[in-house]
Write a protein that holds these residues in place. Structure first.
Motif, PDB file in Angstrom:
ATOM      1  N   ASN A  51       0.820  -1.216   0.000  1.00 40.63           N
ATOM      2  CA  ASN A  51       0.000   0.000   0.000  1.00 40.63           C
ATOM      3  C   ASN A  51       0.852   1.265   0.000  1.00 40.63           C
ATOM      4  O   ASN A  51       0.505   2.263  -0.633  1.00 40.63           O
ATOM      5  CB  ASN A  51      -0.958  -0.004   1.188  1.00 40.63           C
ATOM      6  N   ASN A  52       1.978   1.232   0.721  1.00 38.56           N
ATOM      7  CA  ASN A  52       2.895   2.374   0.645  1.00 38.56           C
ATOM      8  C   ASN A  52       3.351   2.596  -0.795  1.00 38.56           C
ATOM      9  O   ASN A  52       3.420   3.726  -1.287  1.00 38.56           O
ATOM     10  CB  ASN A  52       4.127   2.113   1.528  1.00 38.56           C
ATOM     11  N   THR A  53       3.677   1.500  -1.468  1.00 39.73           N
ATOM     12  CA  THR A  53       4.159   1.591  -2.844  1.00 39.73           C
ATOM     13  C   THR A  53       3.074   2.088  -3.787  1.00 39.73           C
ATOM     14  O   THR A  53       3.344   2.879  -4.694  1.00 39.73           O
ATOM     15  CB  THR A  53       4.683   0.214  -3.305  1.00 39.73           C
ATOM     16  N   LEU A  54       1.839   1.631  -3.583  1.00 42.90           N
ATOM     17  CA  LEU A  54       0.723   2.064  -4.435  1.00 42.90           C
ATOM     18  C   LEU A  54       0.562   3.581  -4.412  1.00 42.90           C
ATOM     19  O   LEU A  54       0.416   4.222  -5.460  1.00 42.90           O
ATOM     20  CB  LEU A  54      -0.584   1.414  -3.963  1.00 42.90           C
ATOM     21  N   VAL A  55       0.560   4.144  -3.201  1.00 44.88           N
ATOM     22  CA  VAL A  55       0.345   5.590  -3.096  1.00 44.88           C
ATOM     23  C   VAL A  55       1.536   6.341  -3.685  1.00 44.88           C
ATOM     24  O   VAL A  55       1.359   7.319  -4.420  1.00 44.88           O
ATOM     25  CB  VAL A  55       0.096   6.003  -1.632  1.00 44.88           C
ATOM     26  N   ALA A  56       2.740   5.888  -3.387  1.00 48.40           N
ATOM     27  CA  ALA A  56       3.930   6.550  -3.945  1.00 48.40           C
ATOM     28  C   ALA A  56       3.901   6.508  -5.470  1.00 48.40           C
ATOM     29  O   ALA A  56       4.241   7.490  -6.146  1.00 48.40           O
ATOM     30  CB  ALA A  56       5.198   5.890  -3.410  1.00 48.40           C
ATOM     31  N   GLU A  57       3.481   5.380  -6.029  1.00 51.76           N
ATOM     32  CA  GLU A  57       3.402   5.238  -7.480  1.00 51.76           C
ATOM     33  C   GLU A  57       2.344   6.173  -8.068  1.00 51.76           C
ATOM     34  O   GLU A  57       2.572   6.827  -9.095  1.00 51.76           O
ATOM     35  CB  GLU A  57       3.079   3.781  -7.827  1.00 51.76           C
ATOM     36  N   MET A  58       1.189   6.245  -7.409  1.00 51.11           N
ATOM     37  CA  MET A  58       0.117   7.107  -7.912  1.00 51.11           C
ATOM     38  C   MET A  58       0.503   8.577  -7.814  1.00 51.11           C
ATOM     39  O   MET A  58       0.199   9.385  -8.705  1.00 51.11           O
ATOM     40  CB  MET A  58      -1.178   6.848  -7.130  1.00 51.11           C
ATOM     41  N   VAL A  59       1.178   8.951  -6.722  1.00 50.43           N
ATOM     42  CA  VAL A  59       1.624  10.333  -6.558  1.00 50.43           C
ATOM     43  C   VAL A  59       2.614  10.700  -7.654  1.00 50.43           C
ATOM     44  O   VAL A  59       2.523  11.781  -8.262  1.00 50.43           O
ATOM     45  CB  VAL A  59       2.247  10.533  -5.157  1.00 50.43           C
ATOM     46  N   ALA A  60       3.571   9.820  -7.940  1.00 45.71           N
ATOM     47  CA  ALA A  60       4.542  10.100  -8.999  1.00 45.71           C
ATOM     48  C   ALA A  60       3.851  10.242 -10.351  1.00 45.71           C
ATOM     49  O   ALA A  60       4.194  11.124 -11.149  1.00 45.71           O
ATOM     50  CB  ALA A  60       5.589   8.981  -9.047  1.00 45.71           C
ATOM     51  N   PHE A  61       2.879   9.394 -10.616  1.00 49.33           N
ATOM     52  CA  PHE A  61       2.122   9.468 -11.868  1.00 49.33           C
ATOM     53  C   PHE A  61       1.404  10.812 -11.971  1.00 49.33           C
ATOM     54  O   PHE A  61       1.481  11.503 -13.001  1.00 49.33           O
ATOM     55  CB  PHE A  61       1.114   8.318 -11.914  1.00 49.33           C
ATOM     56  N   LEU A  69      10.307  -0.597  13.334  1.00 47.89           N
ATOM     57  CA  LEU A  69      11.396  -1.452  12.862  1.00 47.89           C
ATOM     58  C   LEU A  69      12.675  -0.666  12.561  1.00 47.89           C
ATOM     59  O   LEU A  69      13.661  -1.250  12.108  1.00 47.89           O
ATOM     60  CB  LEU A  69      10.956  -2.192  11.592  1.00 47.89           C
ATOM     61  N   ALA A  70      12.646   0.648  12.822  1.00 47.26           N
ATOM     62  CA  ALA A  70      13.781   1.525  12.513  1.00 47.26           C
ATOM     63  C   ALA A  70      14.153   1.437  11.036  1.00 47.26           C
ATOM     64  O   ALA A  70      15.329   1.381  10.669  1.00 47.26           O
ATOM     65  CB  ALA A  70      14.983   1.192  13.398  1.00 47.26           C
ATOM     66  N   THR A  71      13.118   1.430  10.179  1.00 49.85           N
ATOM     67  CA  THR A  71      13.296   1.374   8.727  1.00 49.85           C
ATOM     68  C   THR A  71      12.896   2.720   8.126  1.00 49.85           C
ATOM     69  O   THR A  71      11.738   3.117   8.219  1.00 49.85           O
ATOM     70  CB  THR A  71      12.399   0.278   8.111  1.00 49.85           C
ATOM     71  N   PRO A  72      13.813   3.457   7.514  1.00 50.34           N
ATOM     72  CA  PRO A  72      13.444   4.750   6.918  1.00 50.34           C
ATOM     73  C   PRO A  72      12.549   4.552   5.705  1.00 50.34           C
ATOM     74  O   PRO A  72      12.783   3.671   4.871  1.00 50.34           O
ATOM     75  CB  PRO A  72      14.799   5.349   6.517  1.00 50.34           C
ATOM     76  N   LEU A  73      11.488   5.365   5.616  1.00 51.86           N
ATOM     77  CA  LEU A  73      10.529   5.295   4.510  1.00 51.86           C
ATOM     78  C   LEU A  73      10.314   6.701   3.938  1.00 51.86           C
ATOM     79  O   LEU A  73       9.203   7.244   3.977  1.00 51.86           O
ATOM     80  CB  LEU A  73       9.206   4.702   4.997  1.00 51.86           C
ATOM     81  N   PRO A  74      11.357   7.322   3.403  1.00 45.60           N
ATOM     82  CA  PRO A  74      11.228   8.715   2.964  1.00 45.60           C
ATOM     83  C   PRO A  74      10.251   8.912   1.808  1.00 45.60           C
ATOM     84  O   PRO A  74       9.499   9.893   1.784  1.00 45.60           O
ATOM     85  CB  PRO A  74      12.657   9.089   2.554  1.00 45.60           C
ATOM     86  N   THR A  75      10.230   8.000   0.841  1.00 40.15           N
ATOM     87  CA  THR A  75       9.314   8.148  -0.292  1.00 40.15           C
ATOM     88  C   THR A  75       7.868   7.985   0.151  1.00 40.15           C
ATOM     89  O   THR A  75       6.989   8.756  -0.251  1.00 40.15           O
ATOM     90  CB  THR A  75       9.658   7.108  -1.380  1.00 40.15           C
ATOM     91  N   SER A  76       7.625   6.993   0.997  1.00 36.62           N
ATOM     92  CA  SER A  76       6.268   6.777   1.508  1.00 36.62           C
ATOM     93  C   SER A  76       5.808   7.953   2.361  1.00 36.62           C
ATOM     94  O   SER A  76       4.642   8.359   2.306  1.00 36.62           O
ATOM     95  CB  SER A  76       6.224   5.483   2.329  1.00 36.62           C
ATOM     96  N   THR A  77       6.719   8.512   3.152  1.00 36.54           N
ATOM     97  CA  THR A  77       6.376   9.662   3.992  1.00 36.54           C
ATOM     98  C   THR A  77       5.960  10.851   3.133  1.00 36.54           C
ATOM     99  O   THR A  77       4.947  11.516   3.414  1.00 36.54           O
ATOM    100  CB  THR A  77       7.573  10.042   4.878  1.00 36.54           C
ATOM    101  N   ALA A  78       6.712  11.117   2.079  1.00 42.44           N
ATOM    102  CA  ALA A  78       6.374  12.235   1.195  1.00 42.44           C
ATOM    103  C   ALA A  78       5.038  12.001   0.493  1.00 42.44           C
ATOM    104  O   ALA A  78       4.207  12.913   0.379  1.00 42.44           O
ATOM    105  CB  ALA A  78       7.488  12.437   0.165  1.00 42.44           C
ATOM    106  N   ALA A  79       4.812  10.770   0.031  1.00 43.97           N
ATOM    107  CA  ALA A  79       3.550  10.455  -0.648  1.00 43.97           C
ATOM    108  C   ALA A  79       2.364  10.631   0.299  1.00 43.97           C
ATOM    109  O   ALA A  79       1.299  11.131  -0.093  1.00 43.97           O
ATOM    110  CB  ALA A  79       3.590   9.034  -1.198  1.00 43.97           C
ATOM    111  N   ASN A  80       2.552  10.249   1.541  1.00 42.94           N
ATOM    112  CA  ASN A  80       1.475  10.384   2.526  1.00 42.94           C
ATOM    113  C   ASN A  80       1.073  11.847   2.724  1.00 42.94           C
ATOM    114  O   ASN A  80      -0.089  12.159   2.974  1.00 42.94           O
ATOM    115  CB  ASN A  80       1.920   9.773   3.856  1.00 42.94           C
ATOM    116  N   GLU A  81       2.039  12.755   2.608  1.00 43.59           N
ATOM    117  CA  GLU A  81       1.717  14.171   2.772  1.00 43.59           C
ATOM    118  C   GLU A  81       0.795  14.674   1.670  1.00 43.59           C
ATOM    119  O   GLU A  81       0.022  15.616   1.872  1.00 43.59           O
ATOM    120  CB  GLU A  81       3.004  14.997   2.812  1.00 43.59           C
TER     121      GLU A  81
END
Length: 290
Positions: free
Chosen positions: A164-174, A242-254
């Motif tokens: 789901n993180n990837t879906l939103v990031a992909e749609m935002v980029a599109f 999990l201490a996993t950085p998710l910068p692309t997902s964070t930006a897409a969420n905004e």
């Protein structure tokens, strides 16, 4: 999504007993053969395998552990296939409660849209006991042809949040790049068609990308901004745990937050295109619905 899954099970010849927090929604399926029960516990008593799909973590906890919850009715060896997108850690905890009562709980989130389900192409990921998974796999295949055991309880949900993180990031980029092309003078429908015929296209973009065209937003959101942001919030919180950085997902969420700020939360999350139209000064705000 849940009612459509119930219809597929009925169409496949299964005896299906059901309950919904809104009784009318369950009654609508009675004509198709659903036996309407009075509570989740009653459903558990009537079935060897129970499917549940509700909105969020709190709703799952209520259905499982509530006053008339599933835990009160499970038979020995009973299986709950929990298909909601919720916190993986909570799902694993609820599975422990099921195990303590002699049953099994599997997390089984789905990947796909209403259109994917109706076309019989839904993908289902499953976390939990391998033997319980093998018992329910034939039933899952009556819902969709792509069924995969991921691992332990909660791990299928972890993969679902990643999707789901990837879906939103992909749609935002599109959306941001179609908007760039439109601002540069390319007609929006031409830009959309070109991107969908290019190497960047994907199954999700092929069915959701056209939503950004004037009048193409579905009247009933496949996944509205609020629901999609609920899933992303879970994904981002899991990444933090999990201490996993998710910068692309964070930006897409905004961008979803911006869509809510513009009063567009009831639309499918492809409505983020309206955010980019506003940022690019592309005419005035328009109603994105059909």
């Amino acid at each position: 999504m849940g009612s459509r899954i119930a219809r597929r099970l009925l169409a496949a010849g299964h005896a299906v007993h059901g309950w919904n927090r809104t009784r009318e929604k369950a009654d609508e399926l009675a004509e198709a053969g659903l036996v309407v029960e009075g509570s989740p516990a009653d459903v558990a008593r009537a079935a060897d395998v129970v499917f549940s799909m509700v909105t969020d973590t709190a709703a799952v906890e209520a259905v499982v552990e509530g006053e008339h919850g599933l835990l009160l009715g499970i038979p020995p060896g009973g299986i709950l296939v929990e298909m909601s997108t919720i916190d993986p850690a909570v799902s694993a905890r609820l599975a422990e409660g099921y195990a303590a009562r002699g049953g099994f709980m599997l997390d089984a989130p789905v990947s796909g849209s209403i259109a994917t389900l109706d076309a019989g192409q839904l993908a289902i990921m499953v976390g939990g006991d391998a033997a319980a998974y093998e018992r329910v796999r034939p039933v899952l295949l009556d819902i969709g042809p792509k069924v995969m055991h991921i691992g332990e309880n909660g791990q299928a949900l972890l993969v679902k949040l990643a999707i789901n993180n990837t879906l939103v990031a992909e749609m935002v980029a599109f959306c941001e790049n179609v908007a760039m092309a439109e601002k540069g003078g390319v007609r929006r429908e031409v830009a959309v068609e070109a991107l969908l015929q290019s190497v960047v296209s994907s199954p999700m973009l092929r069915y959701r990308g056209p939503f950004v065209l004037e009048g193409n937003m579905p009247a009933e959101a496949w996944s509205n901004v609020n629901l999609q942001q609920k899933d992303m919030t879970l994904g981002l919180a899991t990444g933090k745990r999990l201490a996993t950085p998710l910068p692309t997902s964070t930006a897409a969420n905004e961008l979803l937050t911006a869509a809510r700020g513009m009063g567009l939360e009831q639309y499918d999350f492809a409505v983020v295109y309206e955010v980019f139209r506003a940022l690019n000064g592309l005419a005035g705000m328009r109603e994105p619905g059909p």
